[in-house]
Design an enzyme around this catalytic site. Structure first.
Site, PDB file in Angstrom:
ATOM      1  N   LYS A  83       0.855  -1.185   0.000  1.00 53.56           N
ATOM      2  CA  LYS A  83       0.000   0.000   0.000  1.00 53.56           C
ATOM      3  C   LYS A  83       0.890   1.234   0.000  1.00 53.56           C
ATOM      4  CE  LYS A  83      -4.024   1.941   2.470  1.00 53.56           C
ATOM      5  NZ  LYS A  83      -4.966   1.753   3.600  1.00 53.56           N
ATOM      6  N   SER A  98      -9.953   1.840   2.566  1.00 50.44           N
ATOM      7  CA  SER A  98      -9.040   2.605   1.748  1.00 50.44           C
ATOM      8  C   SER A  98      -7.980   1.758   1.047  1.00 50.44           C
ATOM      9  CB  SER A  98      -8.324   3.634   2.626  1.00 50.44           C
ATOM     10  OG  SER A  98      -7.487   2.991   3.572  1.00 50.44           O
ATOM     11  N   SER A 108     -10.370  -0.530   6.711  1.00 54.65           N
ATOM     12  CA  SER A 108      -9.710  -0.360   5.407  1.00 54.65           C
ATOM     13  C   SER A 108      -9.003  -1.596   4.875  1.00 54.65           C
ATOM     14  CB  SER A 108      -8.715   0.800   5.478  1.00 54.65           C
ATOM     15  OG  SER A 108      -9.409   2.022   5.432  1.00 54.65           O
TER      16      SER A 108
END
Lengths: 95, 485, 482
Positions: free
Chosen positions: B76, B151, B175
């Site tokens: 990420k 997210s 997330s």
């Protein structure tokens, strides 16, 4: 607790954000919506309950007082917006 | 090769059936061909990946390796990676080349895993649909009209699209679990403090926790083995022994006591999602588990409490993005105030600015007690609810989100409707507990996951429970069509 | 109308740790800009703080040194504001639960009485960087070497009523932190910075007036001047029908001028809240016991001992216990000479005068405690007189000998104690001053005591000060009476 336009402007200044004149109404409305949802909290009495800042009941660990960091200025300033003589440059600071 | 799980790839590397360079090249090729339609990567680090793969092959040849040596992974884009852009999905960090490495990515690097690139995400991890990225929305590989969740939407989508077998994610309010659920993959949010936050760009410090996103629970266990552990650089990281998370995967579930929080099955839950979750729970009954209804009376208050605490912490965590030492700086600032205001307003996206405003307001003089303090008190109540429920049962189960993945743009107008996506996931972050999502079925062709919640540091138990389910179901093995490169 | 001032202080004390409060970067003074500012100090994305154990220990020692309660559970808050020398946009500090609770510092007033100044609390926090205002293409330069240096901020109650008291307090505090070894005390380098809160009110009034805060005073002299100036300004203002507004002021020591800091006038809302990157600090009893065991003798205890064991007076004891280096110098001198009172006189007299005149710190004194002790020994054994001793001291100061004995020997300053030699000299003096001798003998007895001084003076002059004054006196008397 409805937030008004003036408060939005004050909060934006505290947060050093500039909200476009045309967006203030919209921003105010969306904050009102969020704060309305948040106000559900007021439904419950929390008197006497100790606020919880961390999920786990742990205590601060301490670091030995030993120098572990050496000069990395060149690397750390490589992508800085503006530097001179090792200093970060900003518009004149007036005290 | 991309259909194989991470565990299978590890075996293939060990058996010499494939080299890390071949595997890495294979993935880089797929990313180049397929990712333009999903936009799951922000940065692809092809050259570095191939160089690392060569070194991994050499390590394997020299006998110096572990299960992840030579395995390509995606990270990420909020984990700082030295010498590689770390954007956090934001314009304000579009030019930020991290000068140091996060502990999580350093652990993978040291294990010999390969970084394919940095995955797309909601800007500063603020969002539930991955529509808040400076680099554009991510599309759900199961249906490109749908959002992938957020997210960690880029990480979830790249696993679903088989553009990596494993990816890192972070979970501040759901997330990891919510996008895992929506993309039909497995994801686990460990207990707060289990994984170091050093080098992970903060959204809300007391809630953020990193975890693996994979196709199977077994793969997640292998990744968590590398991610978890004490880090002296993070004061909130817990110094507690890390078990081998793969050791107990096959432990039988006889006598497992599952609690179903009645608040997670109340009004607002999509009936299709509820059906998927209830079917999954019936599988567990077949595996020997018993079911009990429990209550989390303050669960509904998690949402408002979370949307005070997270923005409050975020509002100050994001003050350092001021255009002075790194990142975006506006053109020709007139004075200091202009420098701050324009750099930040031009650099941050709308949702980030909105949360900064909410958080600043909640902490401001006159409102602190009514908002921030109150939210922290509710936080304690939420944790106490979980403690009580988890004293009656071993784990809790329920949905991750009220609906399956919705269409892109469907919830962008009203922030509150977007926030409601997090209703079943955020209470865990407030409480610090571990939670996991495993694929459990589909609603109208869009995946739905089952959320499993455990006690503090019960990750091994959650992975075991997820793995046993995956031994008797094949939801996790299904893949979207049209993924052949 | 008669006015009285009410003064409270906030003092930032830089702790003498090797590294920053939350990072492993060095705190050494004077490095090139930003070479001691690591990723944590710069507030780069993703970095995290870890608390320095030594900063905690030093703060606790301060608490123990001022007889304060130590808060065994203390915690850090964030104080939020934007400023270029504050990299994270917040200062990590303590508000709700500071490490050191209420305590007191006792000061001696001019009239010899003592006063207790209450300390409200002291908390740990991080220092900010520095903005350099030299012109860089019309911009300011930011140096973050100082950012993250551990500080304790000490907050007093408004217990002082004039500049002298405030300075006495500041000096005492300086003495406490340097004695404890928790601060180098180098005020010119900003190691101790004083903010003074001043208000005035009519004498006898119990309500406090509006106060102003004058920031960052880094010398005792400037502090005294700034306070006096501010008191005067406020009284003038009120007497002219104006009102004092609450504001932050800046005093410039070089020009002796103060002005309002406009940039700070804007109402700040610091949005304090618990720092989520740090956990509560829990201080175990075992640590407290260990630190108690390491405590040095504090200035007040030292003063009491000087009075009790060395027989010094209150005033001398106060002065000599105030500064640790001075105290150590005095004790060494007293030990070598075996005469604490003479040692005290010399340290506070001749030595102190020379140090001041030449602006030299006692630690760099060319005359060491051993040299001064040796000099006093020669006074005591009558090798030299007190007057000659001053000459010897001066020679030692100028590096004309390694010790008193060498100087006395080299310069032939040894006191003349040979009765014959002294008698011969006296005879010469009396012969040369026959008229005065007649006057003396004609004078009534009660006046003679004064008149003999003339002859003693002449004799000492003739001997270049080397004659033993006691013997001269004795023999003179005998001869004059005779």
């Amino acid at each position: 607790m409805a937030i008004d336009r003036k408060e939005v402007e004050a909060v934006a200044h505290l947060a050093r954000l500039s909200i476009d004149e045309t967006q203030i109404e919209r921003t105010t409305e969306s904050l009102q919506g969020i704060l309305g949802m948040i106000d559900q909290m007021q439904a419950i009495d929390t008197k006497g309950i100790e606020p919880m800042a961390h999920p786990l009941d742990a205590v601060q660990r301490l670091r030995a007082d030993e120098v572990t960091e050496t000069d990395q200025r060149e690397k750390l300033q490589q992508h800085a917006p503006a530097t001179e003589e090792g200093l970060f440059l900003v518009p004149k600071v007036i005290e | 090769m991309h259909e194989k799980t991470l565990a299978e790839q590890s075996k293939a590397l060990a058996a010499g059936e494939i080299s890390s360079v071949e595997l890495t090249q294979h993935y880089l090729g797929r990313i180049e061909t397929l990712d333009p339609q999903f936009n799951s990567y922000i940065t692809v680090t092809g050259d570095q990946a191939l160089e690392a793969a060569r070194q991994a092959d050499a390590r394997r040849a020299a006998g110096d390796f572990n299960a992840l040596t030579g395995i390509p992974l995606a990270h990420k884009d909020l984990f700082c990676t030295e010498g590689v852009r770390t954007s956090c999905g934001s314009k304000i960090l579009d030019n930020f080349i991290a000068p140091y490495e996060s502990t999580v990515t350093a652990n993978f690097r040291d294990a010999g895993a390969i970084m394919l690139g940095k995955t797309n995400m909601d800007e500063f991890a603020m969002g539930s649909s991955n529509e808040n990225s400076f680099y554009g929305a991510v599309k759900n590989p199961w249906d490109i009209k749908a959002i992938p969740g957020g997210s960690s939407g880029g990480s979830a989508a790249c696993i679903a699209a088989q553009l990596a077998a494993g990816a890192t994610g972070t979970d501040t309010g759901g997330s990891i679990r919510q996008p895992a659920s929506m993309c039909g993959i497995t994801g686990i949010k460990p207990t707060y403090g289990r994984v170091s936050r050093w080098g992970m760009i903060a959204y809300a410090s007391s809630l953020d926790q990193a975890g693996p996103m994979t196709r199977t629970a077994e793969d997640a266990a292998m990744m968590l083995n590398v991610m978890a552990g004490f880090d002296p650089k993070d004061s909130t990281c817990i110094n507690k022994e890390v078990p081998d998370y793969t050791a107990d995967l096959d432990k039988p579930l006889d006598g497992l006591k599952i609690g179903l929080p009645k608040e997670f099955f109340a009004e607002g839950l999509d009936s299709g999602v509820e059906q998927v979750v209830r079917d999954a729970i019936r599988e567990y009954e077949k595996l020997g588990a018993t079911i009990k209804e429990v209550s989390l009376p303050n669960a509904a208050l998690s949402l408002p409490a979370y949307y005070v605490i997270a923005p409050a912490e975020a509002s100050t965590n994001l003050s350092r993005f001021d255009g002075v030492r790194f990142g975006y700086r506006c053109e020709n600032p007139k004075n200091l105030e202009d420098l701050y205001k324009r750099s930040r307003s031009e650099g941050f996206g709308e949702e980030v600015q909105r949360r900064i405003l909410v958080g600043t307001y909640a902490l401001s003089s006159g409102y602190y007690d009514a908002y921030y303090r109150k939210a922290q008190q509710i936080r304690r109540l939420v944790r106490e609810d979980f403690t009580k429920a988890l004293s009656e049962v071993d784990v809790l189960m329920g949905p991750n989100a009220p609906t399956p993945a919705f269409d892109l743009g469907a919830n962008t107008k009203d922030p509150v409707s977007m926030y409601l996506q997090d209703i079943y996931t955020i209470s865990l972050n407030l409480a610090g507990l571990p939670g996991m999502s495993v694929p459990a079925g589909f609603v109208n062709g869009r995946p739905v996951g089952l959320q499993i919640i455990g006690r503090d540091f019960d990750e091994a138990r959650l992975l075991n429970i997820g793995h046993k389910f995956q031994q008797v179901t094949d939801w996790h093995l299904q893949s979207p069509t049209g993924l052949t490169a | 109308m008669a006015w009285e001032a009410v003064i409270g202080l906030e003092i930032h004390v830089q702790l003498a740790t090797k590294t920053k409060i939350f990072s492993g970067a060095s705190t050494a003074f004077g490095a090139a800009p930003n070479t001691q500012a690591c990723a944590v100090d710069l507030g780069l994305p993703g970095v995290l703080p870890v608390l320095n154990a030594e900063a905690v220990n030093m703060a606790i020692k301060f608490g123990l040194g001022i007889d304060a309660e130590i808060n065994k559970i203390n915690a850090f808050e964030r104080k939020n504001y934007f400023y270029p020398d504050l990299p994270k946009g917040y200062q990590t500090t303590q508000l709700e639960r500071p490490i050191v609770g209420a305590g007191h510092v006792d000061i001696m007033l001019d009239d010899g009485s003592s006063k207790s100044v209450r300390i409200h609390h002291a908390h740990l926090e991080e220092d900010a960087g520095k903005s350099l205002h030299e012109d860089f293409q019309g911009m300011s330069g930011i140096d973050l070497n100082r950012a993250g240096t551990p500080l304790i901020e000490i907050v007093t109650e408004p217990d002082m009523s004039n500049a002298k008291e405030a300075v006495a307090f500041a000096k005492k505090l300086h003495s406490i932190v340097t004695t404890l070894g928790i601060c180098d005390g180098e005020m010119s380098q900003g190691s101790m910075r004083f903010d003074v809160n001043v208000s005035v009110r009519p004498k006898g009034e119990s309500k406090l007036g509006t106060r102003t805060e004058t920031k960052n005073l880094n010398s005792f002299r400037f502090m005294e001047r700034a306070i006096n100036k501010e008191i005067e300004r406020q009284i003038d203002l009120i007497e002219d029908g104006g009102t004092v507004i609450q504001e932050t002021r800046l005093y410039n020591g070089d020009t002796d001028e103060a002005r309002s800091m406009r940039s700070k006038e804007e109402a700040n809302d610091y949005r304090y809240f618990p720092c989520p990157d740090l956990l509560p600090v829990v201080i175990e009893d075992s640590l407290l016991d260990k630190l108690r065991g390491e405590m040095p003798e504090m200035p007040d205890a030292k003063k009491a001992r000087f009075i009790r064991d060395l027989g010094l007076g209150e005033y001398d004891a106060e002065i000599l216990s105030g500064d640790q280096t001075t105290a150590a110098y005095f004790e060494a001198t007293a030990k070598t000479s075996g005469d604490a009172k003479l040692a005290a006189n010399w340290v506070m007299g001749e030595l102190s005068k020379s140090l001041n005149q030449n602006e030299i710190a006692i630690s760099n004194s060319p005359v060491t405690a051993e040299m001064l002790g040796g000099l006093i020994l020669r006074i005591k054994d009558n090798t030299i007189s007190g007057k000659i001793a001053k000459q010897v001291f001066e020679a030692l100061w100028n590096g004309e000998g390694k010790d008193a004995d060498e100087v006395i020997e080299k310069k032939g300053l040894k006191q003349v104690t040979d009765t014959g030699a002294i008698e011969t000299m006296i005879d010469e003096v009396l012969a040369a001053n026959a008229q005065q001798v007649d006057n003396y003998r004609a004078a009534p007895v009660e006046k003679r005591g004064k008149m003999i001084g003339f002859f003693v003076g002449q004799c000492m002059k003739a001997s270049k000060g080397k004659a033993n004054p006691g013997m001269v006196n004795q023999i003179l008397k005998k001869k004059l009476e005779g």
